[in-house]
Design a protein around this motif. Structure first.
Motif, PDB file in Angstrom:
ATOM      1  N   LEU A  41       5.163  38.504   0.878  1.00  0.00           N
ATOM      2  CA  LEU A  41       4.866  37.764   0.334  1.00  0.00           C
ATOM      3  C   LEU A  41       4.166  36.819   2.153  1.00  0.00           C
ATOM      4  O   LEU A  41       5.132  35.918   2.508  1.00  0.00           O
ATOM      5  CB  LEU A  41       5.716  36.129   0.323  1.00  0.00           C
ATOM      6  CG  LEU A  41       6.540  36.980  -0.943  1.00  0.00           C
ATOM      7  CD1 LEU A  41       7.282  35.990  -1.631  1.00  0.00           C
ATOM      8  CD2 LEU A  41       5.242  37.025  -2.346  1.00  0.00           C
ATOM      9  N   ALA A  42       3.624  37.675   2.895  1.00  0.00           N
ATOM     10  CA  ALA A  42       3.746  37.329   4.194  1.00  0.00           C
ATOM     11  C   ALA A  42       2.585  36.667   3.984  1.00  0.00           C
ATOM     12  O   ALA A  42       0.811  37.480   4.880  1.00  0.00           O
ATOM     13  CB  ALA A  42       3.394  38.121   5.135  1.00  0.00           C
ATOM     14  N   SER A  43       1.292  35.027   3.867  1.00  0.00           N
ATOM     15  CA  SER A  43       0.573  34.856   4.155  1.00  0.00           C
ATOM     16  C   SER A  43      -0.357  34.677   5.299  1.00  0.00           C
ATOM     17  O   SER A  43      -1.867  34.774   5.138  1.00  0.00           O
ATOM     18  CB  SER A  43       0.560  33.679   3.159  1.00  0.00           C
ATOM     19  OG  SER A  43       1.267  32.466   3.957  1.00  0.00           O
ATOM     20  N   ASN A  44       0.390  34.223   6.221  1.00  0.00           N
ATOM     21  CA  ASN A  44      -0.099  33.755   7.481  1.00  0.00           C
ATOM     22  C   ASN A  44      -0.689  35.647   8.168  1.00  0.00           C
ATOM     23  O   ASN A  44      -1.731  35.892   8.486  1.00  0.00           O
ATOM     24  CB  ASN A  44       0.971  34.360   7.930  1.00  0.00           C
ATOM     25  CG  ASN A  44       1.078  32.284   8.107  1.00  0.00           C
ATOM     26  OD1 ASN A  44       0.826  31.358   7.107  1.00  0.00           O
ATOM     27  ND2 ASN A  44       2.336  31.643   8.570  1.00  0.00           N
ATOM     28  N   GLN A  45       0.464  37.042   8.228  1.00  0.00           N
ATOM     29  CA  GLN A  45      -0.332  37.341   8.294  1.00  0.00           C
ATOM     30  C   GLN A  45      -1.272  38.204   7.352  1.00  0.00           C
ATOM     31  O   GLN A  45      -2.778  38.860   8.016  1.00  0.00           O
ATOM     32  CB  GLN A  45       0.841  39.219   8.693  1.00  0.00           C
ATOM     33  CG  GLN A  45       1.800  38.318   9.390  1.00  0.00           C
ATOM     34  CD  GLN A  45       2.474  37.995   8.882  1.00  0.00           C
ATOM     35  OE1 GLN A  45       2.938  37.096   7.796  1.00  0.00           O
ATOM     36  NE2 GLN A  45       4.154  37.813   9.787  1.00  0.00           N
TER      37      GLN A  45
ATOM     38  N   LEU B  70      -6.688  42.053  -1.317  1.00  0.00           N
ATOM     39  CA  LEU B  70      -6.096  40.602  -0.863  1.00  0.00           C
ATOM     40  C   LEU B  70      -6.102  39.416  -2.055  1.00  0.00           C
ATOM     41  O   LEU B  70      -5.647  39.084  -1.787  1.00  0.00           O
ATOM     42  CB  LEU B  70      -8.071  40.927  -0.372  1.00  0.00           C
ATOM     43  CG  LEU B  70      -8.057  40.598   1.305  1.00  0.00           C
ATOM     44  CD1 LEU B  70      -9.850  40.664   1.455  1.00  0.00           C
ATOM     45  CD2 LEU B  70      -7.363  40.097   2.151  1.00  0.00           C
ATOM     46  N   LEU B  71      -6.775  40.248  -3.248  1.00  0.00           N
ATOM     47  CA  LEU B  71      -6.374  39.103  -4.435  1.00  0.00           C
ATOM     48  C   LEU B  71      -4.974  39.424  -4.163  1.00  0.00           C
ATOM     49  O   LEU B  71      -4.604  37.577  -5.190  1.00  0.00           O
ATOM     50  CB  LEU B  71      -7.675  40.131  -5.525  1.00  0.00           C
ATOM     51  CG  LEU B  71      -8.536  39.728  -5.542  1.00  0.00           C
ATOM     52  CD1 LEU B  71      -8.930  40.281  -6.580  1.00  0.00           C
ATOM     53  CD2 LEU B  71      -8.427  38.423  -5.689  1.00  0.00           C
ATOM     54  N   ASN B  72      -4.360  40.598  -4.286  1.00  0.00           N
ATOM     55  CA  ASN B  72      -2.832  40.435  -4.772  1.00  0.00           C
ATOM     56  C   ASN B  72      -2.233  39.572  -3.576  1.00  0.00           C
ATOM     57  O   ASN B  72      -1.060  39.247  -3.979  1.00  0.00           O
ATOM     58  CB  ASN B  72      -2.665  42.308  -4.518  1.00  0.00           C
ATOM     59  CG  ASN B  72      -1.099  42.359  -5.611  1.00  0.00           C
ATOM     60  OD1 ASN B  72      -1.197  41.406  -6.375  1.00  0.00           O
ATOM     61  ND2 ASN B  72      -0.230  42.858  -4.658  1.00  0.00           N
ATOM     62  N   VAL B  73      -2.431  39.523  -1.897  1.00  0.00           N
ATOM     63  CA  VAL B  73      -1.708  39.679  -0.775  1.00  0.00           C
ATOM     64  C   VAL B  73      -2.245  37.622  -2.107  1.00  0.00           C
ATOM     65  O   VAL B  73      -0.423  36.673  -1.930  1.00  0.00           O
ATOM     66  CB  VAL B  73      -2.439  39.247  -0.312  1.00  0.00           C
ATOM     67  CG1 VAL B  73      -1.763  38.163   1.249  1.00  0.00           C
ATOM     68  CG2 VAL B  73      -2.179  41.048   0.572  1.00  0.00           C
ATOM     69  N   TYR B  74      -2.712  37.004  -2.030  1.00  0.00           N
ATOM     70  CA  TYR B  74      -3.155  35.564  -2.052  1.00  0.00           C
ATOM     71  C   TYR B  74      -2.465  35.097  -3.476  1.00  0.00           C
ATOM     72  O   TYR B  74      -2.239  33.911  -3.449  1.00  0.00           O
ATOM     73  CB  TYR B  74      -4.191  35.563  -1.733  1.00  0.00           C
ATOM     74  CG  TYR B  74      -5.380  34.794  -0.721  1.00  0.00           C
ATOM     75  CD1 TYR B  74      -4.365  34.282   0.279  1.00  0.00           C
ATOM     76  CD2 TYR B  74      -6.730  35.981  -0.351  1.00  0.00           C
ATOM     77  CE1 TYR B  74      -5.248  34.419   1.416  1.00  0.00           C
ATOM     78  CE2 TYR B  74      -7.278  35.755   1.084  1.00  0.00           C
ATOM     79  CZ  TYR B  74      -6.396  34.822   1.981  1.00  0.00           C
ATOM     80  OH  TYR B  74      -6.969  35.380   3.011  1.00  0.00           O
TER      81      TYR B  74
END
Length: 635
Positions: free
Chosen positions: A144-148, A171-175
């Motif tokens: 859950l590292a949105s900044n990275q 990218l979709l998965n991260v956000y």
């Protein structure tokens, strides 16, 4: 060793073929030894193949060792080791980010020093690959590292991978997992409709369903999909479960005729997966009856271990432990059609711990022995066994299991510390804690809760203070309300009521005290007859948990011990006015492999009076004569 030479493609492909046929790490090590002897230990292509296979066989340690021994790893080798770490749990995902940072520094910011010590930056031809970025983005999502993730997004644009499907989906998965659905939707909308694969659609649906909390938008996307797969249906079920709309999930399946179509095709195993998702969804919504109905709909011949585990877990979470044991018996009596796995055994062992039955404990142990202990190799099983033996009163067996475990982690140590703690053996608990630190493991907040409970139950006040301060200063673990509750309990049991009260009012802020903290203080006030502070604790407790009948009883018992009968009457009148009733007390005793259960007020058993006499004399012979109030003697 032979001099360094470049192998032909045919020689390399021969090694690749051998690697593909390897079924264990021993064979891989033999191939690696051959590469070393043949002066190919720096061959990036072959080492990358070995790294991927070591990781696939569960030996991340050897995969990392091979990578570290290559002097100039190329992008393919970096990608192999980053991908290996990104597919593991959180600590390894953190290492994936560290490795990517090293790769980025090495290949994208190479410094060339000339004679004048001037520095120039050049771009390396071995820059990150699309799969490098998708792998490190997967790690960001797991953490859950949105900044990275934002930083990696800039690298996606920098290296021209913004049109790569695998990278866009990552990218979709991260956000989505970080709850940033607006950013995820912008990326999704920029992908041409014809280029959106099923994984991209599923990622967005999962984002709205599970992280965005918007089943309306999830359903809109679901209707637009040209192609759906099993994951699509499972995510829709999970989303409806998270929003408490399981009726909508079942209606959707029935309207689409999904289960009917899948059941007609006997070769298709997807039906059982959807059934299992339904069971878990109903269980998460607290509807155990509906979960059982779904389980009973599955033909016996089609039930797999996952569906059995789902319904067993459902009953375990709702505290219906007898039904857990009944289902486990049914599962094992099916003639070996479905064999329990380690997850099943972890649930059953934990159930035995809750029931505290030595008969059930022995039955489970006999079953594990019949399977040659093959199901007891995982650390979670070892932890469950320690907990089971401890709660059944057999600390010697618990410690024996603990010592037999070769690969102990912090959870395993915490379980053993907790086992000693609940039996008041604080010295032994602290010895186990010392072993943990000697092994180089770092205790976490949960481990410190076990340590503080051990100190509390054994009356080790100074030791408790020491470990509480060590947690804050040496390990930088901020105390939670549960840690403060342990300190209040520690001081309260020792009769240091004023110090316990100061913990709540002076030390804790800005952490807010929960009901457990005020309950610990009230229990201490009752034990040591401090009615004034007990009344304040009681007021806070009734404000926080007005529906908990146990709080009223605890306050009433404090007044009763102080012989303040008017206040006892007021508390009981308040209970009646609020419609509160104390659930009857319950005790059970195991005799001749049978468990006998007694509720408060039961008088039908001819042996009950004799049991009460024996227990009364036993209590009087221990250290509890002062705690047997006249109120309870006259029950």
């Amino acid at each position: 060793m032979a001099g360094s030479q470049t192998w032909s493609r045919a020689q390399e492909e021969h090694i690749v073929g051998l690697v593909r046929r390897c079924v264990d790490t021993r064979q891989l090590k033999q191939i690696h030894s051959h590469l070393i002897v043949s002066a190919q230990s720096q061959n990036n292509f072959l080492i990358a193949k070995l790294v991927r296979t070591f990781a696939a066989l569960g030996s991340l340690k050897h995969a990392r060792s091979l990578t570290d021994n290559v002097n100039h790893p190329n992008a393919f080798l970096w990608t192999a080791i980053i991908r290996a770490y990104s597919q593991q749990q959180s600590p390894c995902c953190t290492e994936a980010l560290v490795l990517y940072a090293q790769m980025h520094r090495q290949y994208c910011l190479i410094k060339i020093h000339d004679d004048d010590d001037d520095t120039k930056k050049i771009s390396s031809p071995n820059s990150p690959l699309a799969f490098t970025l998708s792998s490190v983005l997967k790690a960001c999502a797991s953490l859950l590292a949105s900044n990275q993730g934002l930083q990696i997004h800039t690298h996606v644009l920098k290296y021209g991978f913004n049109s790569e499907t695998c990278v866009q989906t990552a990218l979709l998965n991260v956000y989505a997992m970080c709850g940033r659905m607006a950013e995820a939707r912008r990326i999704f909308d920029r992908i041409p409709f014809s280029d959106r694969d099923v994984q991209a659609w599923n990622t967005m649906i999962a984002g709205y369903a599970n992280y965005g909390g918007d089943m309306r938008l999830a359903f809109c996307l679901f209707q637009q999909m040209r192609e759906r797969n099993l994951f699509t249906w499972v995510e829709m079920i999970n989303g409806y479960a998270n929003s408490g709309q399981m009726d909508s999930a079942r209606r959707l399946l029935d309207e689409e005729g999904v289960l009917l179509l899948l059941r007609r095709d006997r070769r298709n195993k997807n039906a059982i997966i959807i059934y299992t998702a339904l069971i878990m969804g109903y269980a998460n919504c607290g509807d155990i009856s509906a979960a059982r109905i779904v389980f009973d709909e599955i033909p016996e011949s089609e039930r797999d271990v996952a569906s059995w585990n789902a319904i067993i877990t459902a009953y375990s979470r709702t505290g219906l432990f007898d039904e857990v044991i009944h289902l486990f018996r049914l599962m094992t009596e099916r003639g070996g059609q479905v064999q329990p796995n380690s997850t099943t055994m972890a649930i059953v062992v934990s159930t035995c711990a809750q029931l505290g039955s030595s008969r059930l404990t022995q039955w489970v142990i006999d079953y594990l022995e019949s399977r040659c202990w093959e199901l007891a190799n995982g650390r979670h099983i070892v932890t469950a066994l320690i907990d089971m033996y401890a709660k059944c009163g057999d600390l010697n067996k618990a410690y024996e299991v603990f010592q037999r475990c070769e690969d102990k982690d912090v959870v395993c140590y915490s379980s053993m510390i907790a086992g000693f703690a609940i039996h008041g053996r604080g010295v032994e608990a602290l010895e186990v804690f010392s072993q943990l630190k000697k092994e180089g493991l770092e205790p976490d907040g949960i481990c410190f809760i076990s340590v503080l409970i051990a100190c509390s139950h054994a009356g080790l006040v100074m030791e408790g203070y020491h470990h509480f301060e060590s947690m804050r200063n040496d390990y930088s673990i901020p105390p939670t309300a549960d840690h403060y509750m342990c300190m209040v309990d520690l001081l309260g049991r020792a009769g240091l009521i004023d110090e316990a009260y100061k913990i709540i009012t002076k030390v804790m802020p800005p952490v807010q005290p929960h009901a457990g903290i005020w309950g610990s203080l009230l229990s201490a006030c009752r034990l040591h007859s401090n009615v004034e502070l007990g009344e304040e604790a009681g007021r806070h407790l009734l404000d926080l948990e007005p529906e908990n009948s146990g709080n009223y009883v605890l306050l009433s018992n404090m007044y009763s011990k102080a012989r303040r009968w008017n206040d006892v009457a007021k508390v009981r009148a308040l209970m009646r006015a609020r419609g509160m009733r104390k659930p009857p007390g319950c005790s059970w005793i195991e005799v001749d492999s049978r468990t006998h259960k007694f509720l408060t007020g039961d008088v039908w058993d001819c042996r009950l009076e004799k049991m009460i006499q024996v227990l009364g004399w036993d209590l009087m012979s221990q250290v509890y004569p002062d705690s047997i109030d006249h109120e309870y003697v006259n029950i």
